[in-house]
Design a protein around this motif. Structure first.
Motif, mmCIF file in Angstrom:
data_model
loop_
_atom_site.group_PDB
_atom_site.id
_atom_site.type_symbol
_atom_site.label_atom_id
_atom_site.label_comp_id
_atom_site.label_asym_id
_atom_site.label_seq_id
_atom_site.Cartn_x
_atom_site.Cartn_y
_atom_site.Cartn_z
ATOM 1 N N VAL A 249 43.589 43.777 38.245
ATOM 2 C CA VAL A 249 44.037 44.713 39.268
ATOM 3 C C VAL A 249 44.694 43.943 40.420
ATOM 4 O O VAL A 249 45.814 44.289 40.867
ATOM 5 N N ILE A 250 44.024 42.884 40.889
ATOM 6 C CA ILE A 250 44.592 42.080 41.999
ATOM 7 C C ILE A 250 45.967 41.549 41.613
ATOM 8 O O ILE A 250 46.927 41.623 42.388
ATOM 9 N N LEU A 251 46.061 41.033 40.369
ATOM 10 C CA LEU A 251 47.328 40.462 39.900
ATOM 11 C C LEU A 251 48.430 41.534 39.865
ATOM 12 O O LEU A 251 49.535 41.326 40.408
ATOM 13 N N ALA A 252 48.089 42.686 39.260
ATOM 14 C CA ALA A 252 49.092 43.760 39.136
ATOM 15 C C ALA A 252 49.533 44.229 40.517
ATOM 16 O O ALA A 252 50.749 44.360 40.799
ATOM 17 N N GLU A 253 48.535 44.433 41.381
ATOM 18 C CA GLU A 253 48.890 44.954 42.709
ATOM 19 C C GLU A 253 49.596 43.894 43.548
ATOM 20 O O GLU A 253 50.502 44.207 44.340
ATOM 21 N N GLY A 254 49.231 42.666 43.361
ATOM 22 C CA GLY A 254 49.898 41.548 44.056
ATOM 23 C C GLY A 254 51.357 41.486 43.648
ATOM 24 O O GLY A 254 52.259 41.312 44.487
ATOM 25 N N ALA A 277 45.672 34.713 41.888
ATOM 26 C CA ALA A 277 45.115 35.621 40.877
ATOM 27 C C ALA A 277 45.392 35.064 39.486
ATOM 28 O O ALA A 277 44.526 35.114 38.603
ATOM 29 N N LYS A 278 46.574 34.468 39.288
ATOM 30 C CA LYS A 278 46.911 33.868 37.983
ATOM 31 C C LYS A 278 45.978 32.687 37.681
ATOM 32 O O LYS A 278 45.502 32.513 36.567
ATOM 33 N N GLN A 279 45.739 31.898 38.752
ATOM 34 C CA GLN A 279 44.870 30.720 38.600
ATOM 35 C C GLN A 279 43.461 31.152 38.170
ATOM 36 O O GLN A 279 42.893 30.600 37.227
ATOM 37 N N VAL A 280 42.925 32.173 38.893
ATOM 38 C CA VAL A 280 41.580 32.636 38.558
ATOM 39 C C VAL A 280 41.580 33.263 37.167
ATOM 40 O O VAL A 280 40.639 33.071 36.384
ATOM 41 N N SER A 281 42.659 33.936 36.820
ATOM 42 C CA SER A 281 42.752 34.567 35.503
ATOM 43 C C SER A 281 42.696 33.498 34.390
ATOM 44 O O SER A 281 42.022 33.658 33.388
ATOM 45 N N ARG A 282 43.433 32.391 34.632
ATOM 46 C CA ARG A 282 43.418 31.294 33.640
ATOM 47 C C ARG A 282 42.023 30.715 33.509
ATOM 48 O O ARG A 282 41.543 30.439 32.413
ATOM 49 N N LEU A 283 41.369 30.545 34.658
ATOM 50 C CA LEU A 283 40.023 29.981 34.661
ATOM 51 C C LEU A 283 39.069 30.886 33.866
ATOM 52 O O LEU A 283 38.299 30.418 33.017
ATOM 53 N N VAL A 284 39.181 32.186 34.146
ATOM 54 C CA VAL A 284 38.303 33.136 33.457
ATOM 55 C C VAL A 284 38.586 33.128 31.949
ATOM 56 O O VAL A 284 37.671 33.173 31.134
ATOM 57 N N SER A 285 39.860 33.015 31.573
ATOM 58 C CA SER A 285 40.200 32.967 30.149
ATOM 59 C C SER A 285 39.543 31.758 29.491
ATOM 60 O O SER A 285 39.002 31.848 28.385
ATOM 61 N N LYS A 286 39.586 30.622 30.196
ATOM 62 C CA LYS A 286 38.980 29.414 29.636
ATOM 63 C C LYS A 286 37.478 29.586 29.477
ATOM 64 O O LYS A 286 36.886 29.202 28.472
#
Ligand code: ADP
Length: 449
Positions: A249-254, A277-286
């Motif tokens: 949501v943060i990424l889309a809205e950002g 948000a992309k950075q955190v998203s990558r971290l979460v994916s890992k």
């Protein structure tokens, strides 16, 4: 001298030595005691024989000195005239020279031999009969012969018993310590393979001794540790899942904000939100990937993968970042280099290495990716001419969340999970991954499958 490190051998030596000392003490005491006892017996026997003969002389009419020749009970007695001349009885030449002496039984030594001698004088009566010496004597050495069986016991039987005891003792201790070897092997396996599922095997019908209790306690402890690790992994996995939706949501809205932002300041803020948000998203994916690997264990879906295609995809994924740093990403692999692997996972591993090569690479440098079949194995190499890794840190880079201090800043977007993912994926494929690095010169990662 080298110290003996085996407890089994130390225990065996200790009790063998103790037993030897005990046998020596017991044998010496028994020997001394029985020697004294036999000497006392010999002495008593001689005094008895002499007394009996002497009594006969008291009753002359009932037999003279001649009668003592025949009696077996007088075998150690001889009769002599008052001047020492032999008259009758058993004549022992060796002690013929020993002076007659009234009194107690005594010990005399002649030519190194010891004798017990007991003399009694029967005084003569004037004009009736002459006085006589009655002598009882026996070599003490003959009593020593009694100890011959003791010598046989000491020199033959005891060493044999000692050897059997040492051997038996060693075998018993070895058997008793068997569970310790099993514990050591299990601990080694856990350490080598990071496999906390290993347990100490306890043989059915095993004796319920201290080592049994230790094995059970350690197994219980391993159960607890495994439980904690599972809980921790579940927490990481659950937390990552929970984070996915809000981050999306943060990424889309950002991104929407970035689209509609008018002023420079607004645009910069929106871009910042999108980047983070992309950075955190990558971290979460890992994190989710690691959780999936941990949960699925050895289960992967293998399919035929063309490495020339896979490496190209991985290289193109990093192209944008490479361009930003003017880094050349080169691939070198023969077409149709096929291996059996989980395509998505292997792509993720190679991408992580290329990503690192770019992230820690020098401006206008290069990252070269190659693959080749050597023997029955396939080697995938990712090489860069970047900042390199110091010797001090190179052993730690595979740990989850480890980052070299110099890169703990935003410039690198570093979280310390990439290489853990690579290692897990490669190990899941039954392969290995190695690193060689020269600080300031560059780094080479090699995946061997
Ligand atoms: P991340 O890159 O997200 O920090 P990694 O697990 O991929 O996490 O890497 C761990 C650490 O290893 C990095 O922080 C970095 O210091 C070091 N490292 C990894 N790859 C390279 C490389 N190609 N060159 C130099 N250092 C590297």
């Amino acid at each position: 001298m080298k110290k003996i490190s085996s407890v089994k051998i130390r225990i065996t030596i200790w009790y063998a030595a103790l037993m030897l000392v005990m046998i020596a003490v017991v044998l010496t005491s028994v020997g001394v005691f029985s020697y004294q006892l036999s000497i006392d017996n010999v002495e008593k026997d001689i005094i008895l024989q002499v007394t009996k003969v002497s009594e006969k002389f008291g009753k002359r009419d009932k037999g003279g000195p001649e009668s003592i020749d025949s009696g077996e009970e007088f075998k150690n007695v001889s009769v002599h005239a008052e001047n020492g001349d032999y008259i009758a009885g058993r004549y022992v030449y060796d002690i013929a020279g020993i002076e007659f002496k009234e009194g107690k039984a005594r010990r005399e030594t002649v030519d190194g031999k010891e004798y017990i001698v007991y003399d009694v004088l029967k005084r003569g009566a004037p004009d009736k009969h002459n006085g006589v010496w009655i002598r009882g004597a026996e070599s003490v050495n003959s009593t020593v012969l009694l100890g011959r069986s003791a010598v046989v016991v000491t020199l033959v039987i005891i060493p044999v018993i000692l050897c059997l005891t040492v051997l038996g003792g060693y075998l018993i201790t070895k058997k008793a310590f068997e569970p310790v070897n099993v514990i050591i092997k299990t601990a080694d396996k856990i350490a080598e393979n990071n496999d906390i599922k290993q347990r100490i095997k306890i043989a059915s019908g095993a004796r319920t001794d201290e080592l049994y209790a230790l094995s059970v306690t350690l197994n219980n402890m391993l159960d607890k540790i495994e439980g904690l690790i599972i809980k921790e992994k579940r927490f990481t996995s659950d937390a990552s899942h929970e984070l996915r939706t809000p981050i999306s949501v943060i990424l889309a809205e950002g991104e929407y904000l970035l689209d509609i932002a008018k002023g420079e300041k607004e645009k910069e803020l929106a871009k910042n939100i999108v980047d983070k948000a992309k950075q955190v998203s990558r971290l979460v994916s890992k994190l989710l990937l690691l959780a999936r690997i941990d949960r699925n264990g050895q289960k992967i879906s293998r399919e035929k993968v063309d490495l020339s295609v896979l490496l190209d995809i991985a290289a193109s994924e990093g192209a944008k970042k490479a361009d930003e740093k003017d880094i050349l990403v080169l691939t070198n692999v023969e077409e149709n280099t096929i291996i059996e692997a989980d395509e998505a996972l292997l792509l993720s591993a190679v991408s992580n290495l290329i990503d690192n090569g770019i992230k820690y690479g020098k401006r206008s440098g290069f990252v070269s990716v190659s693959a080749e079949k050597i023997g029955g194995k396939t080697e995938i190499t990712v090489r860069d001419n970047g900042i390199g890794i110091s010797e001090e840190n190179i052993g730690k880079i595979w740990d989850r969340f480890f980052r070299v201090d110099d890169v703990r800043n935003d410039e690198y977007e570093s979280a310390g999970l990439g290489l853990s993912v690579v290692k897990s994926i490669v190990e899941l494929h039954g392969g290995t991954v190695n690193v060689k690095s020269e600080p300031g010169e560059g780094t080479v990662f090699t995946i061997v499958l």
